[in-house]
Design a protein around this motif. Structure first.
Motif, short mmCIF file in Angstrom:
data_model
loop_
_atom_site.label_atom_id
_atom_site.label_comp_id
_atom_site.label_asym_id
_atom_site.label_seq_id
_atom_site.Cartn_x
_atom_site.Cartn_y
_atom_site.Cartn_z
N LEU A 161 -23.27 -86.42 -70.63
CA LEU A 161 -22.48 -85.59 -71.73
C LEU A 161 -22.84 -86.15 -72.96
O LEU A 161 -22.48 -87.25 -73.43
CB LEU A 161 -21.18 -85.60 -71.54
N GLU A 162 -23.48 -85.10 -74.22
CA GLU A 162 -23.70 -85.76 -75.25
C GLU A 162 -22.51 -85.99 -76.26
O GLU A 162 -22.57 -86.69 -77.27
CB GLU A 162 -24.66 -84.81 -76.07
N GLY A 163 -21.37 -85.17 -76.03
CA GLY A 163 -20.35 -85.32 -77.04
C GLY A 163 -19.10 -85.06 -76.51
O GLY A 163 -18.85 -84.16 -75.55
N PHE A 164 -18.10 -85.93 -76.82
CA PHE A 164 -16.58 -85.80 -76.32
C PHE A 164 -15.83 -86.38 -77.53
O PHE A 164 -15.84 -87.40 -77.70
CB PHE A 164 -16.36 -86.36 -74.79
N ASP A 165 -14.93 -85.54 -77.91
CA ASP A 165 -14.03 -86.08 -78.98
C ASP A 165 -12.55 -85.33 -79.05
O ASP A 165 -12.44 -84.05 -78.48
CB ASP A 165 -14.83 -85.78 -80.24
N ILE A 166 -11.93 -85.80 -79.98
CA ILE A 166 -10.65 -85.26 -80.01
C ILE A 166 -10.74 -84.79 -81.59
O ILE A 166 -10.90 -85.48 -82.58
CB ILE A 166 -9.27 -86.06 -80.17
N ARG A 167 -10.66 -83.32 -81.97
CA ARG A 167 -10.86 -82.72 -83.16
C ARG A 167 -9.73 -81.80 -83.53
O ARG A 167 -9.24 -81.10 -82.65
CB ARG A 167 -12.16 -82.19 -83.16
N ASP A 168 -9.61 -81.64 -84.70
CA ASP A 168 -8.78 -80.63 -85.27
C ASP A 168 -9.08 -79.27 -84.95
O ASP A 168 -10.39 -78.70 -85.27
CB ASP A 168 -8.68 -80.71 -86.68
N GLY A 175 -22.75 -80.48 -75.01
CA GLY A 175 -23.96 -81.16 -74.39
C GLY A 175 -24.39 -80.17 -73.42
O GLY A 175 -24.09 -79.06 -72.99
N ASN A 176 -25.32 -80.80 -72.43
CA ASN A 176 -26.10 -80.19 -71.29
C ASN A 176 -25.15 -79.97 -70.06
O ASN A 176 -25.70 -79.00 -69.38
CB ASN A 176 -27.27 -80.83 -71.04
N VAL A 177 -24.02 -80.44 -69.97
CA VAL A 177 -23.26 -79.95 -68.94
C VAL A 177 -21.83 -79.31 -69.13
O VAL A 177 -20.90 -79.53 -68.84
CB VAL A 177 -22.82 -81.37 -68.25
N VAL A 178 -22.18 -78.66 -70.31
CA VAL A 178 -21.31 -77.55 -70.72
C VAL A 178 -21.80 -76.14 -70.13
O VAL A 178 -22.92 -75.67 -70.32
CB VAL A 178 -20.89 -77.29 -71.94
N MET A 179 -20.83 -75.12 -69.58
CA MET A 179 -21.29 -73.88 -69.14
C MET A 179 -22.19 -73.16 -70.22
O MET A 179 -22.29 -73.30 -71.28
CB MET A 179 -20.14 -72.93 -68.77
N ARG A 180 -22.72 -72.19 -69.60
CA ARG A 180 -23.69 -71.21 -70.13
C ARG A 180 -22.55 -70.28 -71.11
O ARG A 180 -22.68 -70.03 -72.33
CB ARG A 180 -24.54 -70.19 -69.47
N GLY A 181 -21.32 -69.95 -70.33
CA GLY A 181 -20.61 -69.06 -71.08
C GLY A 181 -19.74 -68.30 -69.83
O GLY A 181 -20.07 -68.63 -68.83
N TYR A 182 -18.90 -67.59 -70.31
CA TYR A 182 -18.19 -66.61 -69.27
C TYR A 182 -18.88 -65.29 -68.92
O TYR A 182 -19.17 -64.57 -70.07
CB TYR A 182 -16.65 -66.30 -70.12
N LEU A 183 -19.17 -64.97 -67.82
CA LEU A 183 -19.86 -63.81 -67.44
C LEU A 183 -19.15 -62.43 -67.90
O LEU A 183 -18.15 -62.23 -67.75
CB LEU A 183 -20.04 -63.82 -65.81
N LYS A 184 -19.83 -61.67 -68.58
CA LYS A 184 -19.42 -60.49 -69.11
C LYS A 184 -18.21 -60.51 -69.89
O LYS A 184 -17.42 -59.53 -69.90
CB LYS A 184 -19.10 -59.65 -68.02
N ASN A 185 -18.27 -61.70 -70.62
CA ASN A 185 -16.86 -61.86 -71.62
C ASN A 185 -17.19 -62.44 -72.72
O ASN A 185 -17.03 -63.74 -73.06
CB ASN A 185 -15.82 -62.65 -70.67
N PRO A 186 -18.03 -61.81 -73.71
CA PRO A 186 -18.53 -62.42 -74.90
C PRO A 186 -17.71 -62.96 -75.99
O PRO A 186 -17.87 -63.95 -76.43
CB PRO A 186 -19.28 -61.23 -75.57
N SER A 187 -16.38 -62.25 -75.96
CA SER A 187 -15.30 -62.73 -77.00
C SER A 187 -14.75 -63.92 -76.58
O SER A 187 -14.48 -64.69 -77.30
CB SER A 187 -14.37 -61.44 -76.95
#
Length: 550
Positions: free
Chosen positions: A377-384, A405-417
């Motif tokens: 995983l390329e990045g993990f942080d606590i952010r505002d 990073g590269n082990v984060v999902m592509r996204g939510y299927l059919k849910n662009p918002s």
């Protein structure tokens, strides 16, 4: 002021005549791990299930048969193949055979109710459904509600001897016979291609379809090998459901190191200890409830362990007393953290040897932290959450846990918002709130999404509240997590009744049982006026404190 475009930038010597080609570039995919182990260790036992033993050569051949049979049925790239299976050999084969066809694996939560399953089948546009006989009743009800009409393939596991109906047009073994194990399987055209679809409840009762790609699955599988210190030929016991985040990618992980899958249909103390002792188990993953099963087992259920066992757990950090008891029982516990959107755990409480010398209170404080990122995983942080700026490493300033990073999902299927909101600012926003300590280790403090994690499963408080609101006697309801020694957390409901209305807690729970999966039911209901802000918003933080005292 003039600017320089990308096309005007002079190429370096390393950018000239050194292009990608099939000899030096192939898409990353976990499917290659099985291919390698089947060639290098063809006779090594890959799968144990009751009396069944299958080698890596057999697992590879059966997975290729499944891929070829799906192709013959007209299934191909981008088609969804849903599976409703227990932790059995067929589930492992589906993790390989379905993506080997180019299709997308959708592992369905076996604890869902018919309405939830029907939603997943329709939203994912399932073309095929592979279902175990044990789940025939709920699957039948889901198919009656669903708009899609997938080909249904029945798995009739001989280890399962209870009731169940054959629903489909063909049995799993007969379907495999339609496939040629010598037929070439399909490498993904792009490592960004979808490999699996996993539904999560998210912040509302509406499931969201989390899409994994081949690259992420391949990398997280390697991350598991490193973080779990698997070594060569580990023996892995399946207590974690493979439907949950694809079993944290461990169905693919084991093939990296030619490990042995020990399957369990049901997680019971006696069967756990029997498998641990008989098969020389080296590793397992599980929710805190599995620890309680092991620690609370009767003397008749216990068996001497032939070796120490690595136990990887997520959800709430185990109490110091539980960790001490697990250590005494022969288990070395590692605490992990992640979400469905990060392929399961991508953060580990990496332990320092010098922490062993700390007193119990200081040691418990270290154990309570979620930790640091996986190597993959390329990045993990606590952010505002407003500015997306990193918060100070003071152990006090609250922010949101964010991943990149590269082990984060592509996204939510059919849910662009929802996808855009999750990735706002160039980070995946978990919705979990926490702090960052001076040494960089992160500790979660609250869940902004009000998700309840019970036995490793996410429960949407809003979904439970909605079921309560539907009762004619209920005026308002708020559901929060209540600490539970066995499950980690369980739902607790605070309910306001309408003027003059009466209803017993048991009746309300029975009402919910008709509308929710069993594990989502509130275990305790308290009646009374809900604390609210001046604008009428329920003050859940006060209810969480009350839940700890009830």
């Amino acid at each position: 002021m003039a600017t320089t475009t990308a096309s005007q930038v002079e190429l370096s010597i390393y950018d000239r005549d050194l292009d990608r080609n099939p000899a030096n570039y192939q898409p990353l995919t976990p499917l290659n791990y099985l291919d390698r182990s089947a060639r290098v260790f063809p006779e090594h036992i890959a799968v144990i299930h009751g009396p069944l033993r299958r080698t890596y050569a057999e697992l590879y051949a059966r997975s290729r048969r499944l891929a070829a049979a799906l192709t013959a049925h007209g299934i191909g790239r981008g088609d969804t193949v849903a599976v409703m299976l227990a932790n059995t050999p067929e589930m492992i084969e589906c993790h390989y055979g379905i993506p080997m066809n180019g299709a997308v694996l959708n592992t369905l939560n076996t604890r869902l109710d018919p309405a939830g399953l029907a939603f997943c089948l329709d939203h994912g546009e399932a073309k095929v459904l592979i279902a175990d006989r044990e789940f025939s009743r709920v699957v039948s009800a889901a198919l009656e509600r669903a708009g899609v009409s997938p080909l249904v393939i029945d798995v009739d596991d001989p280890v399962y001897t209870a009731d169940g109906t054959i629903l489909g047009q063909i049995g799993y073994e007969a379907f495999l016979e339609k496939g040629d194990p010598a037929q070439d399987w399909a490498m993904p055209a792009d490592e960004w291609d979808a490999i699996s679809l996993n539904y999560t409840s998210g912040t509302t009762g509406d499931p969201k379809g989390v899409v994994y790609h081949h690259r992420g699955a391949a990398l997280l599988s390697l991350g598991n090998v490193i973080t779990g210190q698997l070594g060569q030929h580990p023996v892995y016991l399946w207590t974690l459901p493979m439907f949950h985040c694809n079993g944290w990618c461990f169905p693919w992980t084991l093939s990296v190191v030619a490990g042995t899958h020990v399957c369990l249909r049901q997680v019971r103390a006696g069967t756990l200890y029997a498998a641990l002792a008989e098969h020389g188990v080296t590793h397992l993953c599980g929710a805190p409830v599995v620890m309680q099963l092991l620690l609370n087992a009767s003397e008749d259920e216990r068996r001497p362990l032939p070796r120490r066992v690595a136990f990887l757990t997520a959800a709430a950090p185990p109490p110091q007393a539980v960790l001490a008891a697990m250590g005494k029982a022969g288990f070395d516990v590692t605490h992990l953290y992640g979400l469905t959107e990060t392929y399961g755990p991508a953060v580990v409480n990496a332990w320092h040897r010098d922490w062993d010398a700390l007193d119990d209170e200081a040691k418990a404080a270290r154990m309570a932290r979620q930790g640091v990122r996986y190597p993959v995983l390329e990045g993990f942080d606590i952010r505002d959450p407003e500015t997306c700026e990193s918060v100070p490493s003071d152990g006090e300033t609250m922010g949101e846990a964010m991943f990149r990073g590269n082990v984060v999902m592509r996204g939510y299927l059919k849910n662009p918002s929802a996808t855009q909101a999750a990735f706002a600012g160039g980070w995946f926003r978990s919705g979990d709130l926490g702090v960052k300590h001076p040494d960089g280790y992160i500790q979660l403090k609250d869940r902004s999404k009000d998700i309840i994690i019970s036995g490793g499963e996410n429960i949407s408080s809003i979904e439970v509240e909605d079921a309560l609101f539907r009762h004619p006697a209920v005026s308002a309801a708020a559901v929060v997590a209540r600490p539970d020694e066995k499950w980690g957390e369980t739902p607790m409901a605070f309910v306001e009744l309408k003027a003059g209305a009466t209803v017993e807690a048991d009746a309300l729970i029975a009402w919910c049982r008709e509308r929710l999966a069993g594990y989502k039911l509130p275990r305790k209901i308290v009646f009374g006026e809900l604390p609210k802000t001046s604008t009428g918003k329920v003050q859940k933080y006060l209810l969480r404190e009350r839940a700890k005292e009830e």
